[in-house]
Design a protein around this motif. Structure first.
Motif, PDB file in Angstrom:
ATOM      1  N   TYR A  94     -15.363  26.953  31.137  1.00 56.86           N
ATOM      2  CA  TYR A  94     -14.639  25.865  31.807  1.00 56.86           C
ATOM      3  C   TYR A  94     -13.164  26.218  31.956  1.00 56.86           C
ATOM      4  N   ASN A 105     -10.775  26.788  35.415  1.00 56.91           N
ATOM      5  CA  ASN A 105      -9.532  26.042  35.593  1.00 56.91           C
ATOM      6  C   ASN A 105      -8.347  26.983  35.842  1.00 56.91           C
ATOM      7  N   VAL A 150     -10.304  16.168  30.356  1.00 57.60           N
ATOM      8  CA  VAL A 150     -10.838  16.001  31.713  1.00 57.60           C
ATOM      9  C   VAL A 150      -9.718  15.851  32.735  1.00 57.60           C
ATOM     10  N   PRO A 196      -8.004  19.508  35.183  1.00 60.29           N
ATOM     11  CA  PRO A 196      -8.261  19.941  36.564  1.00 60.29           C
ATOM     12  C   PRO A 196      -7.595  19.050  37.606  1.00 60.29           C
ATOM     13  N   ALA A 197      -7.563  17.743  37.357  1.00 58.63           N
ATOM     14  CA  ALA A 197      -6.936  16.829  38.320  1.00 58.63           C
ATOM     15  C   ALA A 197      -5.441  17.128  38.454  1.00 58.63           C
ATOM     16  N   GLN A 252     -10.561  23.641  41.032  1.00 58.29           N
ATOM     17  CA  GLN A 252     -10.500  22.513  40.103  1.00 58.29           C
ATOM     18  C   GLN A 252     -11.712  21.598  40.224  1.00 58.29           C
ATOM     19  N   VAL A 253     -12.256  21.489  41.406  1.00 57.13           N
ATOM     20  CA  VAL A 253     -13.519  20.762  41.558  1.00 57.13           C
ATOM     21  C   VAL A 253     -14.613  21.476  40.760  1.00 57.13           C
ATOM     22  N   LEU A 290     -14.192  20.832  37.006  1.00 59.60           N
ATOM     23  CA  LEU A 290     -14.707  19.529  36.580  1.00 59.60           C
ATOM     24  C   LEU A 290     -16.224  19.562  36.392  1.00 59.60           C
ATOM     25  N   PHE A 303     -17.126  21.309  33.238  1.00 61.79           N
ATOM     26  CA  PHE A 303     -16.744  20.593  32.023  1.00 61.79           C
ATOM     27  C   PHE A 303     -17.857  19.679  31.515  1.00 61.79           C
TER      28      PHE A 303
END
Length: 380
Positions: free
Chosen positions: A210, A214, A270, A273-274, A363-364, A367, A370
């Motif tokens: 993960y 990222n 979480v 990534p956003a 980044q999608v 997620l 994750f």
């Protein structure tokens, strides 16, 4: 606290130097792709080579000599950028500074983990990161002041010699004051009878995967600084000031995410990534006010990466394998950052939109990756 002082002084030196590496390389005619590759290579060296030095720390059980060598390399290499006469000597010194970080960090993190049992690892790593970032805030401001006053990026690097000497003096004191850090964790720090070659847990590998995805979309500051310098978005000294802001925000991000980690575990990550996906839409702007926001958000993301994401490793691997765990984790992390920063630099050379699209896509994917990590970890 003394270890925090050491880290703060160290950050004055190497974060001060890193704040201007992109523009300094650009002054020799480097392209965006080359700046992305060199800065990414430096980060990869700082991270990938932690694996052998983590294994060395585990096998010898002597973290102090390794830590001392690593700090010395960095404290010498960063100020020497002042005398680099061409792009490749400058690149070599920038990478050498990162090599010093690779040498010292697994052993240092092991000692920090040993001392954080009662305090809480999320909180301990967050406090350490906050002290780090205090130095990281001062360093770029010191460099900016030197450039603005003396008119040259070389003077910005030269003034870093003073905090470098101070850091080595504190290191010598700390080595004498705390000769056996393992004494702080007597119930875990004894030499385990389990083999040092035992495989690392599956959950650890899911978490490392993960993190790697990222990092493919997490551009180095050098790439953003290159954009600011070559597009004349802000004055040269202001780039270092922006980096100082980013370091201050990294301290905030570290403290907030560390607090969250001790309460809700990995679920708090979480948001990473956003945050990463938003950064390029701000940092690659040509509007100064927007770029300041991008620097702040990049710093918050970096603070989470360098504190809480590290703290989680100590909870995902057995105590006797922490050195290998940190080394392996940062090797994966570093290779991904090298690849990502190179691709982001090349994408930026094509167009800003291309770079933004690549970062958003990674980044999608992060997620999505994750989800199995959260399923594998059961933490109240």
């Amino acid at each position: 606290m003394v270890f925090g002082l050491l880290s703060g002084l160290g950050d004055i030196v190497y974060e001060g130097a890193r704040s201007m590496t992109g523009p300094f390389l650009a002054s020799f005619g480097a392209s965006a792709a080359l700046v992305g590759f060199i800065s990414g290579a430096g980060e990869a060296v700082a991270l990938v080579l932690r694996l052998p030095f983590g294994l060395l720390s585990d096998r010898t059980g002597r973290p102090w000599p390794i830590t001392i060598v690593g700090y010395t390399i960095t404290m010498v290499a960063a100020p020497l950028l002042a005398v680099a006469w061409a792009i490749w000597p400058a690149a070599a010194l920038a990478v050498l500074e990162r090599f010093g970080k690779a040498v010292r960090t697994p052993a240092r993190d092991t000692m920090l983990a040993q001392a954080s049992v009662d305090l809480g690892r999320g909180r301990a790593f967050a406090i350490h990161e906050a002290l780090d970032q205090t130095g990281a805030l001062v360093g770029p401001l010191l460099v900016a002041a030197a450039i603005a006053t003396l008119g040259s990026m070389r003077w910005g690097f030269a003034v870093l010699a003073a905090p470098a000497v101070a850091a080595l003096a504190v290191l010598a004191y700390l080595r004498r004051a705390v000769p056996v850090p393992a004494a702080y964790e007597p119930h875990e720090s004894h030499r385990s009878r389990q083999p040092l070659t035992a495989p690392l847990p599956r959950t650890f590998w899911l978490y490392a995967g993960y993190t790697a995805i990222n990092m493919l979309g997490f551009a180095t500051w050098a790439v953003f600084a290159y954009h600011l310098a070559t597009r004349d978005v802000v004055a040269t000294p202001t780039i270092a000031v922006m980096y100082a802001l980013a370091m201050g925000c990294a301290a905030v991000g570290a403290l907030a995410s560390g607090w969250a980690y001790d309460r809700i575990g990995l679920r708090g990550l979480v948001v990473v990534p956003a945050l990463t996906a938003i950064v390029p839409f701000l940092a690659f702007s040509t509007t100064p006010a927007v770029v300041w926001g991008g620097a702040a958000l990049w710093g918050i993301s970096l603070g989470i990466h360098e504190s809480t994401m590290r703290a989680a490793v100590a909870d995902l691997v057995p105590a006797h394998r922490r050195g290998a765990g940190y080394g392996t984790f940062t090797a994966v992390y570093g290779l991904a950052w090298l690849a990502g920063s190179t691709i982001v630099g090349a994408s930026y050379a094509r167009s800003v939109g291309t770079a933004e699209a690549f970062i958003t896509a990674t980044q999608v994917a992060a997620l999505i990756a994750f989800v199995p990590v959260l399923r594998a970890v059961r933490r109240p």
